[in-house]
Design an enzyme around this catalytic site. Structure first.
Site, PDB file in Angstrom:
ATOM      1  N   CYS A 151      51.088  48.349  42.865  1.00 27.49           N
ATOM      2  CA  CYS A 151      50.015  47.563  42.250  1.00 27.49           C
ATOM      3  C   CYS A 151      49.955  46.161  42.843  1.00 27.49           C
ATOM      4  O   CYS A 151      48.876  45.596  43.039  1.00 27.49           O
ATOM      5  CB  CYS A 151      50.192  47.508  40.742  1.00 27.49           C
ATOM      6  SG  CYS A 151      51.755  46.759  40.199  1.00 27.49           S
ATOM      7  N   HIS A 289      52.828  44.400  35.790  1.00 28.70           N
ATOM      8  CA  HIS A 289      51.757  45.132  36.474  1.00 28.70           C
ATOM      9  C   HIS A 289      50.724  44.143  37.005  1.00 28.70           C
ATOM     10  O   HIS A 289      50.163  43.356  36.243  1.00 28.70           O
ATOM     11  CB  HIS A 289      51.101  46.115  35.508  1.00 28.70           C
ATOM     12  CG  HIS A 289      50.053  46.985  36.134  1.00 28.70           C
ATOM     13  ND1 HIS A 289      50.305  47.777  37.241  1.00 28.70           N
ATOM     14  CD2 HIS A 289      48.745  47.197  35.810  1.00 28.70           C
ATOM     15  CE1 HIS A 289      49.202  48.441  37.558  1.00 28.70           C
ATOM     16  NE2 HIS A 289      48.245  48.102  36.716  1.00 28.70           N
ATOM     17  N   ASN A 326      41.866  47.648  37.846  1.00 28.48           N
ATOM     18  CA  ASN A 326      43.161  48.309  37.915  1.00 28.48           C
ATOM     19  C   ASN A 326      43.258  49.144  39.188  1.00 28.48           C
ATOM     20  O   ASN A 326      42.304  49.222  39.973  1.00 28.48           O
ATOM     21  CB  ASN A 326      43.362  49.185  36.669  1.00 28.48           C
ATOM     22  CG  ASN A 326      44.824  49.378  36.324  1.00 28.48           C
ATOM     23  OD1 ASN A 326      45.714  49.069  37.109  1.00 28.48           O
ATOM     24  ND2 ASN A 326      45.087  49.909  35.148  1.00 28.48           N
TER      25      ASN A 326
END
Length: 371
Positions: A151, A289, A326
């Site tokens: 990520c 994240h 995302n």
């Protein structure tokens, strides 16, 4: 019967105290209009899940039931408009979800740099809304990191290419794989931090294109090929911004998308809407994240309709929110995006706001953030 109807009926049983009973996990109780196994079967079909033996199936079934109950609790506790329920991660424990899709817990110390807030930020008005997705060819399509814990690399790559497109008016799609293969710590798909990605770009004097150096994830050993391909984008530096949300919004609207690192705990069950969590339900200190912050807005007042997990309607107050991109594919959340409440550091969104510095050598018309 549709999946929504199945879930609705199951949750009626769940709320009545029967949802996790043995009678739903076995056939001893005789026929019922709906069994947990039937809901789970639909989940398996939808997300292409299979389990290698009966014991593992039973374990995943139990986890699935627990997660639906957890989603119901989140639905009741959330102060925003978020809806929680079945997702691609509903057969994973919270620990498995974190291990598979998060990064390492970010350290308290970051690279030696000064937080930057432009002197003209204070006192200047911030637009009511900003959504860089609406600007032509600025935000790339949503990627899927799969089982690669990258990520941090995807967020940094998205940041760099968006700024390059804004500053240079040139469409580029930079290589995430180069960041994984050439990252200074050699962690690859085992996690990292966005500043590692920026340092890698500086060390390699730029990034190759995604076309030349395509994403492979964890399907091959990591071998740095940075010198093999032409660079299509580069940066002068990178900056950690102030953790003031007004200043972040101003910087975002004026300069372009930035990376942030959040606590992803609630995203396991997230479907849509604005998450307004409490520190107890989403600890802002424990971020794990990295995503791309692409805009902000404000929901109108009104009545929130009932959801699959809660049929009751509740008053929806005017809620300012962040829009975040995302890296779990376009079928997750709001077409790959999600929204967090703006104004109280929800899930630690202001802890590590980073951005690359991409300067254009030629003065060109500024691309402004669309409302």
């Amino acid at each position: 019967m549709t999946l929504t109807a199945h879930l609705s009926y199951f949750l009626v049983l769940l709320l009545a105290g029967q949802g996790l009973s043995d009678s739903l996990l076995t056939k001893d109780a005789g026929p019922r209009p709906l069994e947990l196994k039937e809901v789970f079967k639909l989940f398996q079909i939808r997300f292409n899940r299979s389990y290698w033996n009966p014991a593992e199936y039973t374990r995943r079934l139990s986890i699935f039931a627990h997660n639906l109950a957890q989603a119901q609790r989140l639905q009741q506790e959330d102060l925003g408009t978020a809806e929680f329920g079945e997702t691609p991660f509903s057969d994973l424990t919270e620990e498995e979800f974190g291990q598979l899709y998060g990064q390492e817990r970010s350290p308290e110390r970051t690279p030696n740099m000064t937080k930057k807030v432009e002197s003209n930020t204070w006192g200047e008005s911030v637009p009511r809304t900003c959504d860089w997705r609406k600007a032509k060819n600025i935000i790339s399509s949503v990627k899927n990191q799969g089982s690669c814990k990258c990520c941090w690399a995807m967020a940094a790559a998205d940041n760099i290419q968006a700024l390059w497109r804004i500053k240079h008016q040139q469409f580029v799609d930079v290589s995430v794989q180069e960041l994984l293969d050439c990252e200074r710590c050699g962690n690859g798909c085992n996690g990292g931090f966005v500043w590692d990605a920026y340092l890698t770009v500086l060390n390699n004097s730029g990034l190759a294109s995604e076309k030349d150096y395509p994403f492979q994830g964890d399907r091959k050993p990591h071998r740095c090929l940075a010198k093999k391909y032409k660079k299509v984008a580069w940066i002068q530096d990178f900056t950690m911004l102030s953790n003031n949300e007004q200043a972040i919004a101003h910087y975002l609207a004026v300069h372009g998308p930035i990376t942030v690192t959040i606590n992803m705990k609630l995203l396991q069950h997230y479907q849509k809407g604005v998450i307004k969590a409490t520190p107890s339900s989403c600890d802002p200190r424990q971020v794990d994240h990295s995503v791309l912050l692409v805009g902000f807005g404000k929901e109108k007042e009104g009545m929130q309709t009932g959801t699959v997990l809660s049929h009751s309607r509740k008053r929806r107050h005017s809620s300012p929110y962040w829009i975040l991109k995302n890296s779990w594919g376009a079928h997750w959340g709001e077409k790959g995006y999600f929204r967090l409440y703006r104004g109280n550091n929800t899930c630690g969104v202001t802890k590590y706001p980073f951005t690359a510095q991409v300067d254009s050598p030629v003065k060109k018309a500024r691309t402004s953030c669309p409302p």
